[in-house]
Design a protein around this motif. Structure first.
Motif, PDB file in Angstrom:
ATOM      1  N   GLU A   1       0.828  -1.207   0.000  1.00  0.00           N
ATOM      2  CA  GLU A   1       0.000   0.000   0.000  1.00  0.00           C
ATOM      3  C   GLU A   1       0.870   1.267   0.000  1.00  0.00           C
ATOM      4  N   ASP A   2       2.032   1.195   0.663  1.00  0.00           N
ATOM      5  CA  ASP A   2       2.926   2.352   0.709  1.00  0.00           C
ATOM      6  C   ASP A   2       3.439   2.716  -0.674  1.00  0.00           C
TER       7      ASP A   2
ATOM      8  N   ARG B   1       1.353   4.965  -2.857  1.00  0.00           N
ATOM      9  CA  ARG B   1       1.262   6.399  -2.551  1.00  0.00           C
ATOM     10  C   ARG B   1       2.419   7.133  -3.216  1.00  0.00           C
ATOM     11  N   PRO B   2       2.132   8.181  -3.987  1.00  0.00           N
ATOM     12  CA  PRO B   2       3.207   8.900  -4.688  1.00  0.00           C
ATOM     13  C   PRO B   2       4.233   9.535  -3.744  1.00  0.00           C
TER      14      PRO B   2
ATOM     15  N   PHE C   1       5.395   8.413  -1.057  1.00  0.00           N
ATOM     16  CA  PHE C   1       6.311   7.402  -0.556  1.00  0.00           C
ATOM     17  C   PHE C   1       7.537   7.272  -1.468  1.00  0.00           C
TER      18      PHE C   1
ATOM     19  N   SER D   1       4.998  13.558  -6.386  1.00  0.00           N
ATOM     20  CA  SER D   1       4.048  14.114  -5.429  1.00  0.00           C
ATOM     21  C   SER D   1       2.622  14.151  -5.985  1.00  0.00           C
ATOM     22  N   GLY D   2       2.441  13.693  -7.218  1.00  0.00           N
ATOM     23  CA  GLY D   2       1.102  13.601  -7.798  1.00  0.00           C
ATOM     24  C   GLY D   2       0.592  14.881  -8.418  1.00  0.00           C
TER      25      GLY D   2
END
Length: 186
Positions: free
Chosen positions: A121-122, A125-126, A128, A182-183
């Motif tokens: 799951e980590d 995430r962007p 991460f 960071s998306g």
């Protein structure tokens, strides 16, 4: 038994190299065969020492290895010796060290340490992924400022405007990757 066979093959390959250098030198050990035999012996001892070290030791000290090698990369720019037109070497007396080669190992250790504790799951995430991008981009800083390296805009082949353009383009590309991580951009 595969590991033992790998060690034997490495020793045989090293022995063939020493034999070829002996032959090329006209059946004399100098100037190349003795030096290669010393290198082979030191590297085999180093290989065995690394292989026999507990893996948890490497995991515990991965970031320290990375930071130390990053310091070596910075020291190349300050006190490195010039060889073949580029300032990439640290002169250690009997041999010269090229920290960029050691950084490959340091980077793999640091990334392995970082992802070792990650959950699936980590990784999704962007944010991460910002730390791995920083770890990968870290060695690019000293490389971008290499004064004597022709590939990085050093004196031998580039004009002054070209030397200034390389660090700027590298900064722009790093900014792009940070935005993706960071998306902010797709």
């Amino acid at each position: 038994w595969v590991r033992g066979l790998s060690v034997v093959l490495l020793c045989v390959t090293g022995g063939v190299e020493v034999g070829m250098l002996y032959s090329v030198a006209g059946a004399r050990c100098s100037p190349w065969a003795v030096r290669q035999l010393v290198r082979l012996t030191v590297c085999l001892a180093l290989m065995l020492a690394v292989a026999l070290t507990d893996i948890r030791h490497w995991l515990r000290h991965a970031y320290l290895v990375y930071a130390s090698v990053l310091g070596l990369l910075v020291s190349v720019d300050i006190a490195g010796s010039i060889g073949m037109g580029a300032q990439r070497w640290i002169d250690l007396g009997p041999f010269q060290l090229q920290p960029s080669e050691v950084m490959k190992i340091g980077l793999v250790l640091a990334l392995a340490r970082y992802f070792h504790s990650a959950y699936l799951e980590d990784v999704a995430r962007p944010l991460f992924l910002v730390m791995p991008v920083l770890l990968i981009a870290g060695p690019a800083g000293p490389a971008a400022t290499a004064r004597e390296c022709p590939a990085m805009g050093g004196r031998p082949h580039r004009s002054a405007p070209a030397r200034r353009a390389i660090p700027v383009s590298r900064t722009i590309s790093l900014w792009y990757y940070f935005n993706i991580a960071s998306g902010r951009r797709a």
